[in-house]
Write a protein that holds these residues in place. Structure first.
Motif, PDB file in Angstrom:
ATOM      1  N   ALA A  95       0.834  -1.206   0.000  1.00  0.00           N
ATOM      2  CA  ALA A  95       0.000   0.000   0.000  1.00  0.00           C
ATOM      3  C   ALA A  95       0.867   1.253   0.000  1.00  0.00           C
ATOM      4  O   ALA A  95       0.531   2.251  -0.619  1.00  0.00           O
ATOM      5  CB  ALA A  95      -0.927  -0.005   1.212  1.00  0.00           C
ATOM      6  N   VAL A  96       1.985   1.205   0.694  1.00  0.00           N
ATOM      7  CA  VAL A  96       2.937   2.314   0.720  1.00  0.00           C
ATOM      8  C   VAL A  96       4.309   1.720   0.407  1.00  0.00           C
ATOM      9  O   VAL A  96       4.793   0.845   1.120  1.00  0.00           O
ATOM     10  CB  VAL A  96       2.967   2.996   2.108  1.00  0.00           C
ATOM     11  CG1 VAL A  96       4.024   4.083   2.148  1.00  0.00           C
ATOM     12  CG2 VAL A  96       1.600   3.568   2.466  1.00  0.00           C
ATOM     13  N   THR A  97       4.921   2.179  -0.668  1.00  0.00           N
ATOM     14  CA  THR A  97       6.231   1.657  -1.054  1.00  0.00           C
ATOM     15  C   THR A  97       7.322   2.248  -0.159  1.00  0.00           C
ATOM     16  O   THR A  97       7.097   3.231   0.554  1.00  0.00           O
ATOM     17  CB  THR A  97       6.554   1.994  -2.518  1.00  0.00           C
ATOM     18  OG1 THR A  97       6.685   3.422  -2.636  1.00  0.00           O
ATOM     19  CG2 THR A  97       5.487   1.477  -3.469  1.00  0.00           C
ATOM     20  N   ASP A  98       8.519   1.682  -0.223  1.00  0.00           N
ATOM     21  CA  ASP A  98       9.638   2.189   0.559  1.00  0.00           C
ATOM     22  C   ASP A  98       9.909   3.654   0.246  1.00  0.00           C
ATOM     23  O   ASP A  98      10.084   4.474   1.150  1.00  0.00           O
ATOM     24  CB  ASP A  98      10.906   1.379   0.273  1.00  0.00           C
ATOM     25  CG  ASP A  98      10.891  -0.003   0.899  1.00  0.00           C
ATOM     26  OD1 ASP A  98       9.875  -0.376   1.531  1.00  0.00           O
ATOM     27  OD2 ASP A  98      11.894  -0.709   0.756  1.00  0.00           O
ATOM     28  N   ASP A  99       9.963   3.991  -1.030  1.00  0.00           N
ATOM     29  CA  ASP A  99      10.231   5.358  -1.444  1.00  0.00           C
ATOM     30  C   ASP A  99       9.148   6.313  -0.924  1.00  0.00           C
ATOM     31  O   ASP A  99       9.450   7.385  -0.409  1.00  0.00           O
ATOM     32  CB  ASP A  99      10.320   5.426  -2.972  1.00  0.00           C
ATOM     33  CG  ASP A  99      10.742   6.786  -3.456  1.00  0.00           C
ATOM     34  OD1 ASP A  99      11.829   7.240  -3.046  1.00  0.00           O
ATOM     35  OD2 ASP A  99       9.998   7.399  -4.236  1.00  0.00           O
ATOM     36  N   GLU A 100       7.901   5.911  -1.037  1.00  0.00           N
ATOM     37  CA  GLU A 100       6.804   6.740  -0.532  1.00  0.00           C
ATOM     38  C   GLU A 100       6.914   6.914   0.978  1.00  0.00           C
ATOM     39  O   GLU A 100       6.699   8.011   1.504  1.00  0.00           O
ATOM     40  CB  GLU A 100       5.452   6.106  -0.879  1.00  0.00           C
ATOM     41  CG  GLU A 100       5.118   6.164  -2.349  1.00  0.00           C
ATOM     42  CD  GLU A 100       3.934   5.282  -2.719  1.00  0.00           C
ATOM     43  OE1 GLU A 100       3.331   5.555  -3.774  1.00  0.00           O
ATOM     44  OE2 GLU A 100       3.612   4.319  -1.993  1.00  0.00           O
ATOM     45  N   PHE A 101       7.258   5.842   1.688  1.00  0.00           N
ATOM     46  CA  PHE A 101       7.396   5.898   3.138  1.00  0.00           C
ATOM     47  C   PHE A 101       8.426   6.940   3.558  1.00  0.00           C
ATOM     48  O   PHE A 101       8.183   7.753   4.456  1.00  0.00           O
ATOM     49  CB  PHE A 101       7.774   4.510   3.670  1.00  0.00           C
ATOM     50  CG  PHE A 101       8.160   4.482   5.118  1.00  0.00           C
ATOM     51  CD1 PHE A 101       7.285   4.926   6.097  1.00  0.00           C
ATOM     52  CD2 PHE A 101       9.393   3.991   5.504  1.00  0.00           C
ATOM     53  CE1 PHE A 101       7.633   4.882   7.436  1.00  0.00           C
ATOM     54  CE2 PHE A 101       9.756   3.938   6.838  1.00  0.00           C
ATOM     55  CZ  PHE A 101       8.872   4.388   7.808  1.00  0.00           C
ATOM     56  N   LEU A 102       9.570   6.942   2.908  1.00  0.00           N
ATOM     57  CA  LEU A 102      10.610   7.909   3.245  1.00  0.00           C
ATOM     58  C   LEU A 102      10.131   9.336   3.026  1.00  0.00           C
ATOM     59  O   LEU A 102      10.342  10.211   3.856  1.00  0.00           O
ATOM     60  CB  LEU A 102      11.863   7.629   2.420  1.00  0.00           C
ATOM     61  CG  LEU A 102      12.571   6.330   2.773  1.00  0.00           C
ATOM     62  CD1 LEU A 102      13.581   5.972   1.698  1.00  0.00           C
ATOM     63  CD2 LEU A 102      13.229   6.419   4.126  1.00  0.00           C
ATOM     64  N   ASP A 108      13.650   0.648   9.571  1.00  0.00           N
ATOM     65  CA  ASP A 108      14.949   1.220   9.216  1.00  0.00           C
ATOM     66  C   ASP A 108      15.469   0.734   7.868  1.00  0.00           C
ATOM     67  O   ASP A 108      16.478   1.218   7.380  1.00  0.00           O
ATOM     68  CB  ASP A 108      15.998   0.874  10.281  1.00  0.00           C
ATOM     69  CG  ASP A 108      15.806   1.661  11.559  1.00  0.00           C
ATOM     70  OD1 ASP A 108      15.320   2.805  11.487  1.00  0.00           O
ATOM     71  OD2 ASP A 108      16.139   1.132  12.632  1.00  0.00           O
ATOM     72  N   ALA A 109      14.788  -0.224   7.257  1.00  0.00           N
ATOM     73  CA  ALA A 109      15.267  -0.811   6.011  1.00  0.00           C
ATOM     74  C   ALA A 109      15.224   0.159   4.826  1.00  0.00           C
ATOM     75  O   ALA A 109      16.201   0.270   4.093  1.00  0.00           O
ATOM     76  CB  ALA A 109      14.509  -2.090   5.686  1.00  0.00           C
ATOM     77  N   PRO A 110      14.106   0.845   4.596  1.00  0.00           N
ATOM     78  CA  PRO A 110      14.090   1.743   3.436  1.00  0.00           C
ATOM     79  C   PRO A 110      15.098   2.877   3.612  1.00  0.00           C
ATOM     80  O   PRO A 110      15.151   3.516   4.649  1.00  0.00           O
ATOM     81  CB  PRO A 110      12.665   2.293   3.427  1.00  0.00           C
ATOM     82  CG  PRO A 110      11.875   1.324   4.221  1.00  0.00           C
ATOM     83  CD  PRO A 110      12.818   0.794   5.265  1.00  0.00           C
ATOM     84  N   ARG A 111      15.891   3.077   2.597  1.00  0.00           N
ATOM     85  CA  ARG A 111      16.856   4.174   2.598  1.00  0.00           C
ATOM     86  C   ARG A 111      16.798   4.853   1.243  1.00  0.00           C
ATOM     87  O   ARG A 111      16.626   4.207   0.232  1.00  0.00           O
ATOM     88  CB  ARG A 111      18.277   3.663   2.850  1.00  0.00           C
ATOM     89  CG  ARG A 111      18.463   3.121   4.252  1.00  0.00           C
ATOM     90  CD  ARG A 111      19.860   2.550   4.405  1.00  0.00           C
ATOM     91  NE  ARG A 111      20.064   2.094   5.749  1.00  0.00           N
ATOM     92  CZ  ARG A 111      20.702   2.809   6.682  1.00  0.00           C
ATOM     93  NH1 ARG A 111      21.177   3.982   6.396  1.00  0.00           N
ATOM     94  NH2 ARG A 111      20.855   2.324   7.890  1.00  0.00           N
TER      95      ARG A 111
END
Length: 127
Positions: free
Chosen positions: A18-25, A50-53
């Motif tokens: 629903a929310v991608t890593d990039d969107e989350f950041l 902490d995984a999405p960077r």
């Protein structure tokens, strides 16, 4: 006249989060409470706060959501990120922690929250 011909409506693949890593950041950086909650409470993201960077040129290379939120002074999402398990002292690739960015940018409430959460005030960056 007919309908709204020509309007492209992006359809998300139902197999993607629903929310991608990039969107989350970017949501964390913008202080978007609902978006941060959507990512941190999704079953597929358990233990991944902490995984999405992000490595995009406009951001500090390798920043976590907590680092980005602290740098932007987003006090509304910092407690949510910490509650979800964000590492208070996880640095960006250049060694800057959320506390360092919060302090450098003059965000006193952010600094207070991070210190209360156990941030190490003696850590230094790599630059």
């Amino acid at each position: 006249m007919g309908g709204k011909e020509g309007y492209a409506v992006p359809i998300r693949d139902p197999n993607t989060p629903a929310v991608t890593d990039d969107e989350f950041l970017r949501l964390a950086e913008a202080g978007h409470v609902a978006g941060v909650v959507a990512f941190t409470t999704a079953a597929e993201n358990k233990g991944r706060v902490d995984a999405p960077r992000v490595d995009a040129p406009r951001h500090v290379s390798g920043s976590t959501a907590l680092v980005m939120a602290a740098k932007a002074g987003r006090v509304e999402v910092i407690p949510l990120l910490l509650e979800a398990g964000a590492g208070v002292d996880v640095p960006s690739k250049i060694g800057c922690t959320a506390l360092i960015f919060g302090a450098e940018n003059g965000h006193a409430p952010v600094v207070e929250m991070l210190l209360a959460a156990g941030a190490d005030k003696d850590l230094q960056n790599n630059v």
